[in-house]
Design an enzyme around this catalytic site. Structure first.
Site, PDB file in Angstrom:
ATOM      1  N   LEU A   1      94.328 -28.749  -2.271  1.00 33.73           N
ATOM      2  CA  LEU A   1      94.331 -28.987  -0.829  1.00 33.73           C
ATOM      3  C   LEU A   1      94.883 -27.783  -0.072  1.00 33.73           C
ATOM      4  CD1 LEU A   1      95.498 -32.696  -0.603  1.00 33.73           C
ATOM      5  CD2 LEU A   1      93.282 -31.754  -1.215  1.00 33.73           C
ATOM      6  N   CYS A   2      94.420 -27.640   1.176  1.00 34.08           N
ATOM      7  CA  CYS A   2      94.827 -26.475   1.964  1.00 34.08           C
ATOM      8  C   CYS A   2      96.159 -26.742   2.652  1.00 34.08           C
ATOM      9  CB  CYS A   2      93.794 -26.166   3.029  1.00 34.08           C
ATOM     10  SG  CYS A   2      92.142 -26.555   2.562  1.00 34.08           S
ATOM     11  N   THR A   3      97.159 -27.029   1.870  1.00 27.99           N
ATOM     12  CA  THR A   3      98.492 -27.207   2.455  1.00 27.99           C
ATOM     13  C   THR A   3      99.541 -26.794   1.434  1.00 27.99           C
ATOM     14  OG1 THR A   3     100.163 -28.876   2.989  1.00 27.99           O
ATOM     15  CG2 THR A   3      98.190 -29.695   1.895  1.00 27.99           C
TER      16      THR A   3
ATOM     17  N   LEU B   1      90.420 -34.633   2.494  1.00 24.65           N
ATOM     18  CA  LEU B   1      89.601 -33.472   2.136  1.00 24.65           C
ATOM     19  C   LEU B   1      88.350 -33.823   1.316  1.00 24.65           C
ATOM     20  CD1 LEU B   1      91.724 -31.622   3.410  1.00 24.65           C
ATOM     21  CD2 LEU B   1      91.502 -30.143   1.434  1.00 24.65           C
TER      22      LEU B   1
END
Ligand SMILES: Cc1ncc(COP(=O)(O)O)c(C=O)c1O
Length: 399
Positions: free
Chosen positions: A345-347, A385
């Site tokens: 995930l983009c975190t 996502l």
């Protein structure tokens, strides 16, 4: 390098086995949760030996996986549910059910009352709605009162007593409410007193149970009737992090059992989720990419906080610490390195393990995250996502 929690003893073999089956059998199916039913069954047996005569209820919220519920049903005395969804999931089992949790909708109350489920009332308003619905249905509803006690479960990861709360009816208002539901012709089932979750301190659990019994005895004398059932809650924790130790439930049983004589006409239940299933679960995720950045090595996997939020430190923890993890595909005595294991995930929150020492792993290898059997997939934002939902498998050496 940062420390991680201890790997449960059942999973220390290299190569790893889960439910008597080699991890290779599951490794091709990542991301996947595998639940070892041998561990769940042995937990239940241990509870029975430590608390003879006390009913064991399973809190479905900890892990509602249907094959797990089916395997547990013959071994536990009741299911504690928390929603209309959990009501549907537990349909068809012979086990008595109780329904706790704030904000029960009328449609949920109606189906639960119609199905003969005990409603653990969380407020006077909920009692009014339950009585009105039961009146419409022409049923004497099974109602218990969840009490918001004056005390809390010290040291628990999640406290649910001793303060203003959406959970339960404040203890001083309970006798009047019980008189009201008795006058209305309801089938009063007793008290539910759940003071906290994830407690590892044996003395704190013993104290909380003693306070619970005192409180129930006091309330019973105010009401002038014995509660048919006292649900003592539970809250037994499991050791996720470095330095934490398992709960000595036998020591709790030894103190609790003589205390039950204070309510001679009452049955007792302990309601557990995490302690029964938490250590049985292993989350397996595959390394997709291996990269270096400013001197650190990252293993990027096919799942992360979207599947196992708790291990990333984003489910109710204040300071992020490492769950126990391993490279499930490693050979014995492989060389090790310090790595950070992340999800896709983009975190930056998506960290399964931060700077831990693991056998050197490459893309294709599989990471095992332990202690994943409770509040795992069902407590994670798996749709976030748009990655696929992970598989779940129940494994047992007898099957
Ligand atoms: C009413 C109730 N019962 C049981 C549980 C299960 O707790 P645990 O999984 O810690 O045993 C919870 C957890 O929040 C709860 O709120």
């Amino acid at each position: 390098m940062k420390p991680m929690g201890a790997i449960p003893t059942a999973f220390r073999d290299v190569p790893l086995t889960i439910g008597g089956r080699p991890v290779d059998e599951f490794a091709a199916q990542t991301p996947v949760f595998v639940y070892d039913f041998d561990i769940v069954a042995s937990r239940i047996a241990r509870f029975r030996a430590a608390f003879p005569g006390v009913d064991l209820h399973y809190a479905v919220k900890a892990n509602p996986f249907a094959p797990l519920l089916a395997a547990m049903a013959p071994l536990v005395d009741g299911f504690d549910i928390a929603s209309g969804g959990e009501l549907a999931m537990t349909e068809g089992f012979a086990n008595p059910r109780s329904f706790a949790g704030p904000g029960k909708r009328d449609v949920e109350l109606e189906s639960a009352i119609g199905a003969g489920v005990t409603i653990n009332l969380e407020s006077a308003g909920e009692a009014d709605r339950a009585l009105a619905i039961a009146g419409r249905l022409g049923i004497a509803p099974k109602l218990a009162v969840r009490v918001n006690p004056e005390f809390e479960l010290r040291g628990s990861g999640m406290r649910m007593g001793g303060r203003a709360s959406p959970f339960g009816v404040d203890a001083d208002q309970v006798p009047a409410l019980i008189k009201r539901i008795l006058d209305a012709g309801a089938d009063w089932r007793g008290f539910h007193i759940f003071a906290g979750s994830q407690a590892l301190d044996v003395q704190a659990i013993i104290d909380s149970q003693a306070h619970t019994i005192d409180l129930a005895a006091r309330l019973a004398s105010d009401v002038g009737a014995s509660p048919p059932l006292l649900n003592l809650g539970g809250g037994f924790g499991i050791p996720y992090f470095p330095g934490e130790l398992p709960v000595d439930i036998e020591a709790i049983g030894k103190v609790l059992l003589p205390g039950l004589g204070a309510l001679p006409d009452t049955r007792f239940a302990i309601e557990l989720g995490r302690w029964l299933v938490g250590e049985a679960g292993v989350y397996l995720t595959r390394v997709v990419d291996r990269k270096q950045s400013r001197g650190e090595t990252f293993l990027v996997c096919d799942g992360g906080l979207n599947h196992q939020l708790a291990a990333t430190g984003n489910l109710g923890t204040v300071v992020r610490r490492n769950y126990p993890v391993a490279v499930a595909t490693a050979v014995p005595n492989a060389p090790t390195e310090t790595v950070t294991v992340v999800g896709p995930l983009c975190t930056p929150l998506d960290r399964l393990a931060d700077q831990v020492e693991l056998p050197v792993a490459q893309p294709g290898d599989v990471i095992a995250v332990f202690m994943a059997g409770a509040y795992g997939l069902s407590a994670s934002p798996w749709e976030f996502l748009g990655h696929p939902r992970p598989l779940e498998i129940l494994a047992a050496s007898a099957t």
